[in-house]
Design a protein around this motif. Structure first.
Motif, PDB file in Angstrom:
ATOM      1  N   ILE A 151       0.860  -1.193   0.000  1.00 12.37           N
ATOM      2  CA  ILE A 151       0.000   0.000   0.000  1.00 12.37           C
ATOM      3  C   ILE A 151       0.896   1.243   0.000  1.00 12.37           C
ATOM      4  O   ILE A 151       1.771   1.382   0.858  1.00 12.37           O
ATOM      5  CB  ILE A 151      -0.927   0.006   1.226  1.00 12.37           C
ATOM      6  CG1 ILE A 151      -1.859  -1.224   1.190  1.00 12.37           C
ATOM      7  CG2 ILE A 151      -1.749   1.291   1.291  1.00 12.37           C
ATOM      8  CD1 ILE A 151      -2.735  -1.356   2.410  1.00 12.37           C
ATOM      9  N   PRO A 152       0.702   2.169  -0.934  1.00 14.11           N
ATOM     10  CA  PRO A 152       1.637   3.301  -1.066  1.00 14.11           C
ATOM     11  C   PRO A 152       1.607   4.276   0.115  1.00 14.11           C
ATOM     12  O   PRO A 152       2.650   4.777   0.527  1.00 14.11           O
ATOM     13  CB  PRO A 152       1.173   3.993  -2.355  1.00 14.11           C
ATOM     14  CG  PRO A 152      -0.241   3.545  -2.552  1.00 14.11           C
ATOM     15  CD  PRO A 152      -0.319   2.165  -1.988  1.00 14.11           C
ATOM     16  N   SER A 153       0.443   4.548   0.665  1.00 12.32           N
ATOM     17  CA  SER A 153       0.350   5.550   1.728  1.00 12.32           C
ATOM     18  C   SER A 153       0.553   4.919   3.100  1.00 12.32           C
ATOM     19  O   SER A 153       0.108   3.796   3.358  1.00 12.32           O
ATOM     20  CB  SER A 153      -1.007   6.248   1.696  1.00 12.32           C
ATOM     21  OG  SER A 153      -2.047   5.339   1.997  1.00 12.32           O
ATOM     22  N   SER A 154       1.216   5.643   3.977  1.00  8.57           N
ATOM     23  CA  SER A 154       1.430   5.164   5.349  1.00  8.57           C
ATOM     24  C   SER A 154       0.123   5.087   6.120  1.00  8.57           C
ATOM     25  O   SER A 154      -0.064   4.211   6.973  1.00  8.57           O
ATOM     26  CB  SER A 154       2.415   6.079   6.081  1.00  8.57           C
ATOM     27  OG  SER A 154       1.919   7.403   6.124  1.00  8.57           O
ATOM     28  N   THR A 155      -0.804   6.003   5.807  1.00 11.02           N
ATOM     29  CA  THR A 155      -2.117   5.979   6.466  1.00 11.02           C
ATOM     30  C   THR A 155      -2.874   4.707   6.112  1.00 11.02           C
ATOM     31  O   THR A 155      -3.501   4.077   6.973  1.00 11.02           O
ATOM     32  CB  THR A 155      -2.949   7.208   6.051  1.00 11.02           C
ATOM     33  OG1 THR A 155      -2.233   8.394   6.354  1.00 11.02           O
ATOM     34  CG2 THR A 155      -4.283   7.211   6.793  1.00 11.02           C
ATOM     35  N   GLY A 156      -2.813   4.312   4.858  1.00 13.27           N
ATOM     36  CA  GLY A 156      -3.481   3.086   4.429  1.00 13.27           C
ATOM     37  C   GLY A 156      -2.868   1.860   5.065  1.00 13.27           C
ATOM     38  O   GLY A 156      -3.587   0.935   5.464  1.00 13.27           O
ATOM     39  N   ARG A 157      -1.534   1.846   5.166  1.00 10.07           N
ATOM     40  CA  ARG A 157      -0.871   0.707   5.812  1.00 10.07           C
ATOM     41  C   ARG A 157      -1.251   0.623   7.289  1.00 10.07           C
ATOM     42  O   ARG A 157      -1.502  -0.461   7.806  1.00 10.07           O
ATOM     43  CB  ARG A 157       0.643   0.831   5.654  1.00 10.07           C
ATOM     44  CG  ARG A 157       1.139   0.609   4.238  1.00 10.07           C
ATOM     45  CD  ARG A 157       2.638   0.388   4.211  1.00 10.07           C
ATOM     46  NE  ARG A 157       3.356   1.552   4.734  1.00 10.07           N
ATOM     47  CZ  ARG A 157       3.787   2.560   3.975  1.00 10.07           C
ATOM     48  NH1 ARG A 157       3.556   2.547   2.668  1.00 10.07           N
ATOM     49  NH2 ARG A 157       4.440   3.572   4.511  1.00 10.07           N
ATOM     50  N   GLN A 158      -1.279   1.778   7.935  1.00 10.74           N
ATOM     51  CA  GLN A 158      -1.623   1.800   9.357  1.00 10.74           C
ATOM     52  C   GLN A 158      -3.059   1.343   9.587  1.00 10.74           C
ATOM     53  O   GLN A 158      -3.336   0.605  10.532  1.00 10.74           O
ATOM     54  CB  GLN A 158      -1.426   3.210   9.920  1.00 10.74           C
ATOM     55  CG  GLN A 158      -1.656   3.313  11.422  1.00 10.74           C
ATOM     56  CD  GLN A 158      -1.407   4.710  11.947  1.00 10.74           C
ATOM     57  OE1 GLN A 158      -1.094   5.622  11.190  1.00 10.74           O
ATOM     58  NE2 GLN A 158      -1.542   4.882  13.243  1.00 10.74           N
ATOM     59  N   LYS A 159      -3.963   1.772   8.719  1.00 11.64           N
ATOM     60  CA  LYS A 159      -5.357   1.367   8.847  1.00 11.64           C
ATOM     61  C   LYS A 159      -5.517  -0.130   8.637  1.00 11.64           C
ATOM     62  O   LYS A 159      -6.281  -0.804   9.346  1.00 11.64           O
ATOM     63  CB  LYS A 159      -6.215   2.133   7.841  1.00 11.64           C
ATOM     64  CG  LYS A 159      -7.701   1.834   7.960  1.00 11.64           C
ATOM     65  CD  LYS A 159      -8.509   2.656   6.965  1.00 11.64           C
ATOM     66  CE  LYS A 159      -9.995   2.338   7.081  1.00 11.64           C
ATOM     67  NZ  LYS A 159     -10.809   3.136   6.109  1.00 11.64           N
ATOM     68  N   ALA A 160      -4.790  -0.690   7.672  1.00 11.44           N
ATOM     69  CA  ALA A 160      -4.874  -2.128   7.400  1.00 11.44           C
ATOM     70  C   ALA A 160      -4.336  -2.933   8.576  1.00 11.44           C
ATOM     71  O   ALA A 160      -4.941  -3.931   8.988  1.00 11.44           O
ATOM     72  CB  ALA A 160      -4.100  -2.456   6.125  1.00 11.44           C
TER      73      ALA A 160
END
Length: 311
Positions: free
Chosen positions: A228-237
């Motif tokens: 996932i490119p965004s850190s926010t998306g990785r954190q949410k996952a």
């Protein structure tokens, strides 16, 4: 006196904890508070998930199955343990002992499978998000949950039947606070090879295959999340999986410490402490972990409290 299973022992003496009376009284009140809090917390979250539409999702459906199983597990162990603490030991009939062993082992087996279904749900949600609603339908979730319960309770019934046919000719002392399989086999007069072979074989579908599925699911989840490119998306996952991963780690660590890893040289006090951890404390920790790390449940709980205060 001979029973139909050819045993001369009609009851067992559970020795419980060999500690001073003051410590036993302290343990009694601590366990009583933990048991009441566990039942309350699990029922609360089950009620929230059942009554609030925003929580009518596969993840929370499997969560309710886990909490129902935790209520069954701790209710099978805690009440009799409280009695043992008050009386510095207790007597349990042969039938009650086998019954307690059955519900304990069946709920443990079911929990292994339920945790596996929860990891599969997270795998589909993160690795196949576009197909999530078509894969994790209500019917599919019901089938997975029913399979976990039926497989856990039916498979363990075979071992319980075999165990109940063993001969117990004395002594009838079980150095434990509940009827666990290992201490029960230790006092049997019969050859326990068949029971031990059954246990070894059942570990494959009930323990090792679920662990393999969980590890494989999280390996794919981690691989997908890192892409996932965004850190926010990785954190949410990662945040959607963290609670489940903590619960799985605690459950399997305690279970492996008692039943899978070699126990030679392990003191009875350590064994009892580990048993107390996964039979009493784990059902307490599970709802706390999901409550603290889950924004949906915290929001639902706050809304319910706010509505209650407005009345």
């Amino acid at each position: 006196m001979q029973k139909n299973n050819m045993t001369s022992v009609t009851d067992f003496k559970l020795l419980g904890f060999q500690v001073s009376q003051n410590i036993r009284i302290l343990m009694f009140f601590l366990l009583l508070v933990i048991y009441c809090w566990t039942i309350s917390m699990n029922f609360l979250i089950i009620t929230l998930v059942s009554t609030i539409k925003n929580l009518h999702t596969p993840m929370y459906f499997f969560l309710t199955q886990l909490f129902i199983n935790d209520i069954l597990l701790t209710s099978d162990i805690a009440p009799n343990t409280l009695h043992i603490l008050l009386n510095n030991g207790g007597t349990i009939t042969f039938v009650d002992c086998i019954t307690q062993l059955y519900f304990f082992s069946a709920s443990e087996a079911s929990e292994c499978l339920i945790l596996t279904m929860m990891s599969y749900d997270r795998y589909v949600a993160i690795c196949n998000p576009l197909r999530y609603t078509s894969i994790m339908t209500d019917g599919h979730c019901m089938i997975l949950a029913a399979t976990s319960w039926l497989l856990g309770f039916s498979v363990m019934l075979m071992t319980i039947i075999t165990t109940s046919k063993l001969n117990f000719c004395g002594p009838n002392m079980i150095d434990h606070f509940f009827c666990d399989l290992i201490p029960l086999l230790d006092i049997s007069c019969s050859d326990t090879f068949i029971v031990q072979m059954e246990i070894s074989l059942l570990r494959i579908p009930l323990v090792f295959i679920p662990i393999f599925i969980i590890i494989l699911s999280y390996a794919k989840i981690i691989f997908t999340t890192l892409r996932i490119p965004s850190s926010t998306g990785r954190q949410k996952a990662f945040s959607t999986c963290s609670s489940h991963l903590i619960v799985v780690s605690i459950f399997y660590w305690t279970m492996f410490s008692v039943y899978v890893f070699p126990t030679r040289g392990k003191t009875l006090s350590i064994s009892k402490s580990l048993s107390l951890l996964y039979t009493v404390f784990t059902p307490l920790i599970n709802p706390i972990i999901y409550s603290l790390k889950n924004s949906d449940i915290k929001k639902a709980l706050q809304e319910r409290i706010y509505k209650h205060l407005r009345r």
